[in-house]
Motif scaffolding. Structure first.
Motif, PDB file in Angstrom:
ATOM      1  N   ALA A  54       0.833  -1.202   0.000  1.00 25.36           N
ATOM      2  CA  ALA A  54       0.000   0.000   0.000  1.00 25.36           C
ATOM      3  C   ALA A  54       0.866   1.249   0.000  1.00 25.36           C
ATOM      4  CB  ALA A  54      -0.938   0.001   1.209  1.00 25.36           C
ATOM      5  N   VAL A  55       1.958   1.216   0.770  1.00 30.10           N
ATOM      6  CA  VAL A  55       2.854   2.370   0.857  1.00 30.10           C
ATOM      7  C   VAL A  55       3.489   2.664  -0.497  1.00 30.10           C
ATOM      8  CG1 VAL A  55       4.959   3.257   1.919  1.00 30.10           C
ATOM      9  CG2 VAL A  55       3.324   1.965   3.298  1.00 30.10           C
ATOM     10  N   THR A  56       4.067   1.619  -1.121  1.00 29.82           N
ATOM     11  CA  THR A  56       4.732   1.828  -2.412  1.00 29.82           C
ATOM     12  C   THR A  56       3.726   2.163  -3.511  1.00 29.82           C
ATOM     13  OG1 THR A  56       4.692  -0.582  -2.749  1.00 29.82           O
ATOM     14  CG2 THR A  56       6.711   0.381  -1.864  1.00 29.82           C
ATOM     15  N   GLY A  57       2.516   1.622  -3.399  1.00 25.13           N
ATOM     16  CA  GLY A  57       1.478   1.984  -4.369  1.00 25.13           C
ATOM     17  C   GLY A  57       1.133   3.458  -4.293  1.00 25.13           C
ATOM     18  N   THR A  58       0.998   3.968  -3.068  1.00 23.59           N
ATOM     19  CA  THR A  58       0.714   5.396  -2.879  1.00 23.59           C
ATOM     20  C   THR A  58       1.865   6.251  -3.391  1.00 23.59           C
ATOM     21  OG1 THR A  58      -0.587   4.863  -0.913  1.00 23.59           O
ATOM     22  CG2 THR A  58       0.071   7.148  -1.187  1.00 23.59           C
ATOM     23  N   MET A  59       3.097   5.819  -3.112  1.00 19.33           N
ATOM     24  CA  MET A  59       4.267   6.564  -3.587  1.00 19.33           C
ATOM     25  C   MET A  59       4.305   6.609  -5.112  1.00 19.33           C
ATOM     26  SD  MET A  59       7.270   5.275  -1.019  1.00 19.33           S
ATOM     27  CE  MET A  59       7.283   5.720   0.723  1.00 19.33           C
ATOM     28  N   LEU A  60       3.971   5.495  -5.755  1.00 22.85           N
ATOM     29  CA  LEU A  60       3.970   5.441  -7.217  1.00 22.85           C
ATOM     30  C   LEU A  60       2.905   6.370  -7.790  1.00 22.85           C
ATOM     31  CD1 LEU A  60       5.161   4.142  -9.745  1.00 22.85           C
ATOM     32  CD2 LEU A  60       3.521   2.267  -9.476  1.00 22.85           C
ATOM     33  N   ILE A  61       1.734   6.402  -7.156  1.00 22.83           N
ATOM     34  CA  ILE A  61       0.666   7.297  -7.611  1.00 22.83           C
ATOM     35  C   ILE A  61       1.081   8.751  -7.431  1.00 22.83           C
ATOM     36  CG2 ILE A  61      -1.685   8.085  -7.101  1.00 22.83           C
ATOM     37  CD1 ILE A  61      -2.331   5.149  -6.421  1.00 22.83           C
ATOM     38  N   THR A  62       1.718   9.059  -6.295  1.00 23.88           N
ATOM     39  CA  THR A  62       2.204  10.421  -6.063  1.00 23.88           C
ATOM     40  C   THR A  62       3.203  10.819  -7.147  1.00 23.88           C
ATOM     41  OG1 THR A  62       1.906  10.195  -3.671  1.00 23.88           O
ATOM     42  CG2 THR A  62       3.363  11.948  -4.424  1.00 23.88           C
ATOM     43  N   ALA A  63       4.060   9.885  -7.566  1.00 25.78           N
ATOM     44  CA  ALA A  63       5.024  10.163  -8.635  1.00 25.78           C
ATOM     45  C   ALA A  63       4.301  10.478  -9.944  1.00 25.78           C
ATOM     46  CB  ALA A  63       5.961   8.974  -8.817  1.00 25.78           C
ATOM     47  N   CYS A  64       3.219   9.757 -10.236  1.00 31.58           N
ATOM     48  CA  CYS A  64       2.432  10.028 -11.451  1.00 31.58           C
ATOM     49  C   CYS A  64       1.804  11.419 -11.400  1.00 31.58           C
ATOM     50  CB  CYS A  64       1.340   8.969 -11.617  1.00 31.58           C
ATOM     51  SG  CYS A  64       1.939   7.297 -11.936  1.00 31.58           S
ATOM     52  N   MET A  65       1.224  11.752 -10.256  1.00 32.22           N
ATOM     53  CA  MET A  65       0.589  13.058 -10.113  1.00 32.22           C
ATOM     54  C   MET A  65       1.633  14.171 -10.091  1.00 32.22           C
ATOM     55  SD  MET A  65      -2.419  12.028  -7.381  1.00 32.22           S
ATOM     56  CE  MET A  65      -3.464  13.441  -7.639  1.00 32.22           C
ATOM     57  N   LEU A  66       2.847  13.841  -9.600  1.00 31.41           N
ATOM     58  CA  LEU A  66       3.945  14.804  -9.636  1.00 31.41           C
ATOM     59  C   LEU A  66       4.308  15.136 -11.078  1.00 31.41           C
ATOM     60  CD1 LEU A  66       6.104  16.404  -8.058  1.00 31.41           C
ATOM     61  CD2 LEU A  66       7.568  14.377  -8.194  1.00 31.41           C
ATOM     62  N   GLY A  67       4.237  14.127 -11.958  1.00 27.29           N
ATOM     63  CA  GLY A  67       4.484  14.362 -13.380  1.00 27.29           C
ATOM     64  C   GLY A  67       3.500  15.352 -13.964  1.00 27.29           C
ATOM     65  N   VAL A  68       2.208  15.202 -13.596  1.00 26.01           N
ATOM     66  CA  VAL A  68       1.191  16.142 -14.076  1.00 26.01           C
ATOM     67  C   VAL A  68       1.497  17.549 -13.568  1.00 26.01           C
ATOM     68  CG1 VAL A  68      -1.267  16.708 -14.051  1.00 26.01           C
ATOM     69  CG2 VAL A  68      -0.544  14.320 -14.157  1.00 26.01           C
ATOM     70  N   LEU A  69       1.918  17.642 -12.302  1.00 25.05           N
ATOM     71  CA  LEU A  69       2.246  18.946 -11.717  1.00 25.05           C
ATOM     72  C   LEU A  69       3.406  19.620 -12.452  1.00 25.05           C
ATOM     73  CD1 LEU A  69       2.038  18.393  -7.867  1.00 25.05           C
ATOM     74  CD2 LEU A  69       0.854  20.161  -9.140  1.00 25.05           C
ATOM     75  N   THR A  70       4.499  18.883 -12.637  1.00 25.38           N
ATOM     76  CA  THR A  70       5.691  19.489 -13.223  1.00 25.38           C
ATOM     77  C   THR A  70       5.464  19.921 -14.669  1.00 25.38           C
ATOM     78  OG1 THR A  70       6.517  17.274 -13.760  1.00 25.38           O
ATOM     79  CG2 THR A  70       7.294  18.266 -11.713  1.00 25.38           C
ATOM     80  N   PHE A  71       4.666  19.140 -15.407  1.00 23.86           N
ATOM     81  CA  PHE A  71       4.428  19.469 -16.810  1.00 23.86           C
ATOM     82  C   PHE A  71       3.356  20.536 -16.990  1.00 23.86           C
ATOM     83  CE2 PHE A  71       6.584  15.434 -17.804  1.00 23.86           C
ATOM     84  CZ  PHE A  71       7.321  15.812 -18.923  1.00 23.86           C
ATOM     85  N   SER A  72       2.221  20.364 -16.294  1.00 23.31           N
ATOM     86  CA  SER A  72       1.039  21.179 -16.613  1.00 23.31           C
ATOM     87  C   SER A  72       0.764  22.315 -15.636  1.00 23.31           C
ATOM     88  CB  SER A  72      -0.203  20.270 -16.677  1.00 23.31           C
ATOM     89  OG  SER A  72      -0.015  19.239 -17.624  1.00 23.31           O
ATOM     90  N   VAL A  73       1.181  22.185 -14.381  1.00 23.13           N
ATOM     91  CA  VAL A  73       0.878  23.211 -13.386  1.00 23.13           C
ATOM     92  C   VAL A  73       2.098  24.090 -13.128  1.00 23.13           C
ATOM     93  CG1 VAL A  73       0.093  23.651 -11.031  1.00 23.13           C
ATOM     94  CG2 VAL A  73      -0.871  21.737 -12.320  1.00 23.13           C
ATOM     95  N   TRP A  74       3.227  23.469 -12.783  1.00 27.97           N
ATOM     96  CA  TRP A  74       4.444  24.247 -12.542  1.00 27.97           C
ATOM     97  C   TRP A  74       5.125  24.669 -13.840  1.00 27.97           C
ATOM     98  CZ3 TRP A  74       6.628  20.480  -8.303  1.00 27.97           C
ATOM     99  CH2 TRP A  74       5.889  20.662  -7.116  1.00 27.97           C
ATOM    100  N   ARG A  75       4.843  23.915 -14.915  1.00 26.17           N
ATOM    101  CA  ARG A  75       5.386  24.210 -16.256  1.00 26.17           C
ATOM    102  C   ARG A  75       6.911  24.286 -16.254  1.00 26.17           C
ATOM    103  NH1 ARG A  75       1.189  25.042 -19.494  1.00 26.17           N
ATOM    104  NH2 ARG A  75      -0.772  25.768 -18.614  1.00 26.17           N
ATOM    105  N   TRP A  76       7.528  23.241 -15.697  1.00 19.05           N
ATOM    106  CA  TRP A  76       8.978  23.139 -15.776  1.00 19.05           C
ATOM    107  C   TRP A  76       9.388  22.911 -17.224  1.00 19.05           C
ATOM    108  CZ3 TRP A  76      10.790  19.453 -11.239  1.00 19.05           C
ATOM    109  CH2 TRP A  76      10.543  20.088 -10.012  1.00 19.05           C
ATOM    110  N   HIS A  77      10.669  23.094 -17.497  1.00 16.21           N
ATOM    111  CA  HIS A  77      11.194  22.755 -18.826  1.00 16.21           C
ATOM    112  C   HIS A  77      10.919  21.266 -19.070  1.00 16.21           C
ATOM    113  CE1 HIS A  77      14.064  21.828 -22.032  1.00 16.21           C
ATOM    114  NE2 HIS A  77      14.093  23.147 -22.285  1.00 16.21           N
TER     115      HIS A  77
END
Length: 640
Positions: free
Chosen positions: A389-412
């Motif tokens: 459950a812990v690693t599953g949550t961490m993996l999901i957080t990593a996926c949502m982090l991808g959405v943040l960096t690309f679409s919300v924070w707009r990193w390079h």
């Protein structure tokens, strides 16, 4: 009537009132509080994390190569996942000070607005929440059980007493929840400070015998481990990740203590003390390979082991308390955001809004925890269920982090892609390693998460279908006002009709006109709407539209961390033809009896489940704090 949810709405952007930690409180007290609450789970990991690598379901040889290799993996896991991922990156994704899966979901939804990705992002947030419930059940069980098992190190004859003592402690822990934990919580920080200092002291005491153990910070030891025995090294990751269970709490509890205080507590207290303790356990194993059966307690001198058991038990109770409180908070957020039906939520503190108690969740957690302890019987067997459950949550957080960096924070794109890919690989490998433990007990948190996921998605989908069905048979309010002008008798007073949508005429108003053939002098159609932010300023809470002839549409906005008190909120409303008083007002509620059908929407079994959830939801009168003697319920049947 359920609060209307606006996860992706923009109404409240910039209107937040931050209720998290403030600079006035001072960083030192906040860091102390964070040490007690936030790091309870990860702080108790040394009780079982290293042990499981050598005596778990995939035991390693207790020799220098494997000891150094596992310790190197533990160090770099804590560094990459907790320090880099959570402290330096994920905790920047605060939803106006709040953190956690639901807060991250609300943040992304609000920033992106409606898009083709919104349903998938929402699904990830719901799945992370479902996995959290699995983690919330296992954490108290394995933490308390591993601490009480220390009694067998003190006296082997106490082995038969481990399970009864653990169960008594757990039952007591859950029973005190209804009384609130504010007073006990004041002791959390000092107790955990002593606990972390003891961790460091025990570590230093054993490191002195083998100072070269500190070379495990060189990743070459982890690389050698994988090069010589890649299969066992991969399987060992399932135990190594136990060292970072509770990392998600850093993000989830950010609203209570603030990013800076949590970061300081981790970097300057928790991380160094944990690392020293793991190094001390490793040094002990080099001298005494047989100590792998319980290296944490065997690090201490004979005279100190019983006090250490008591201190560790207190620490695990604190860790369990933090997870239980987290389950209450997540449940409240899920209710407010429209993923769970109304539940009875009690506030145990007059001053702290976050001190809540959810009876249904408390009872469910207690039953599952007791079943776990009795079913698995030892912390080693429970460790097989822990981690997925812990690693599953961490993996999901990593996926949502991808959405943040690309679409919300707009990193390079190169930076965003590199960071996202790195964490997806790291978290993905840990998840894959833990997936091998599914037959040995990992199925349990997945089962719990599956049940929670079905409940969360069924309620959210069912509400959407029900609103669509009601909207199909609804009438435009302006048309209704024109058609009733002068044709119905008016009676003194104010009628407040609760509606789940902000358009059309609510069923309660239609049924009142149809059966009673009267209207009040003032008629207010009220919708309670949850915004995708934790708290709102007063000026953003009320929106009124005057439709003439004594008809008003009133929208009460609130944050997903706030409770709803309709009578209290109405006291400040002045744009509905004057003040709204309790003695002059009557509340009209619609109660639909749902009839499952073969119409498109959900499977029949899910429609029946949704209908059952509707019937067993908390009464709107209690949930919205309506005066019981001023409420009229009008029922109807609705086919979904």
């Amino acid at each position: 009537m359920q609060a209307d949810t606006q996860i992706g709405g923009h109404d409240a952007v910039g209107q937040l009132q931050h209720h998290g930690a403030t600079p006035k409180e001072g960083i030192a007290p906040l860091a102390l509080g964070a040490l007690g609450v936030v790091f309870g789970d990860i702080g108790t990991s040394p009780l079982y994390a290293l042990k499981e690598s050598f005596v778990g379901h995939h035991p390693l040889a207790v020799d220098p190569l494997h000891i150094y290799g596992v310790l190197s993996l533990i160090f770099w896991t804590m560094t990459l996942i907790v320090t880099v991922k959570y402290v330096f990156i994920v905790m920047r994704a605060d939803n106006h000070g709040e953190g956690g899966s639901m807060a991250l979901l609300a943040l992304i939804g609000r920033q992106l607005g409606p898009s083709r990705w919104t349903p998938w992002i929402a699904m990830l947030g719901v799945l992370a929440t479902a996995l959290f419930y699995g983690d919330a059940i296992i954490t108290p069980a394995i933490s308390v059980l591993s601490a009480v098992e220390g009694l067998t190190v003190v006296q082997a004859g106490l082995t038969p007493m481990v399970l009864p003592i653990a169960i008594v402690i757990l039952v007591g822990l859950f029973l005190i929840q209804r009384h609130g934990t504010a007073r006990v919580g004041a002791l959390f920080g000092p107790v955990m400070v002593v606990y972390f200092l003891v961790l460091a002291a025990l570590g230093l005491l054993n490191i002195a015998r083998h100072p070269d153990i500190v070379t495990i910070v060189n990743p070459i030891w982890a690389v050698r481990f994988f090069a010589i025995d890649p299969k066992l090294a991969f399987l060992a990751l399932g135990s190594v990740v136990l060292a970072v269970t509770g990392a998600e709490a850093l993000y989830a509890d950010m609203g209570h203590f603030g990013r800076k205080a949590i970061s300081i507590a981790w970097l300057y207290a928790a991380f160094p003390c944990l690392l020293l303790n793991y190094l001390g356990q490793g040094a002990l194993l080099i001298d005494q390979p047989a100590a792998a059966q319980n290296p944490f307690f065997l690090m201490a001198p004979d005279w100190a082991r019983l006090p250490l058991v008591i201190l560790a038990t207190l620490a695990t109770i604190i860790a369990s308390q933090a997870v239980i409180s987290g389950a209450f908070s997540v449940t409240q957020q899920a209710v407010q955001l429209g993923f769970l039906p109304r539940l009875r939520i009690l506030h145990t503190s007059a001053s702290a809004a976050g001190q809540i108690y959810v009876p249904l969740v408390n009872v469910a957690l207690l039953l599952f925890v007791i079943l776990l302890v009795l079913g698995f019987g030892s912390s080693t067997d429970l460790a097989a269920a822990y981690g997925i459950a812990v690693t599953g949550t961490m993996l999901i957080t990593a996926c949502m982090l991808g959405v943040l960096t690309f679409s919300v924070w707009r990193w390079h794109p190169l930076l965003a892609g590199g960071v996202t890919l790195a964490f997806l690989i790291v978290d993905g490998v840990y998840f894959a390693s833990n997936a091998t433990k599914i037959p040995d007990g990992g199925w349990f948190p997945l089962l719990v998460a599956g049940i929670a996921f079905v409940g969360l998605t069924t309620w959210a989908t069912g509400r959407r279908i029900m609103r669509d069905r009601l909207r199909d048979g609804s009438m435009e309010l302006d048309l209704f006002v024109r058609s009733t002008m002068g044709s119905l008798k008016r009676v003194p007073g104010t009628a407040i009709f609760l509606s789940s949508t902000t358009d059309g005429v609510p069923p309660a108003l239609l049924h009142n006109v149809k059966h009673n053939r009267i209207l009040h002098d003032r008629n207010i159609i009220l919708t309670v709407r949850t915004q995708g932010v934790p708290h709102l300023r007063e000026e953003a809470r009320v929106a009124v539209t005057d439709h003439g002839a004594g008809f008003y549409r009133l929208v009460l906005n609130h944050g997903y961390m706030e409770e709803v008190d309709i009578p209290a909120a109405l006291k400040s409303v002045r744009d509905c033809g004057g003040p709204i008083t309790v003695k002059d007002s009557s509340y009209f509620l619609s109660r639909q009896t749902l009839i499952p059908s073969a119409r498109p929407g959900m499977a029949i079994w899910r429609e029946k489940l949704f209908a059952w959830m509707i019937r067993n939801a908390e009464s709107p009168m209690a949930f919205f704090k309506l005066p019981v003697n001023r409420v009229v319920e009008l029922g109807s049947q609705l086919e979904i």
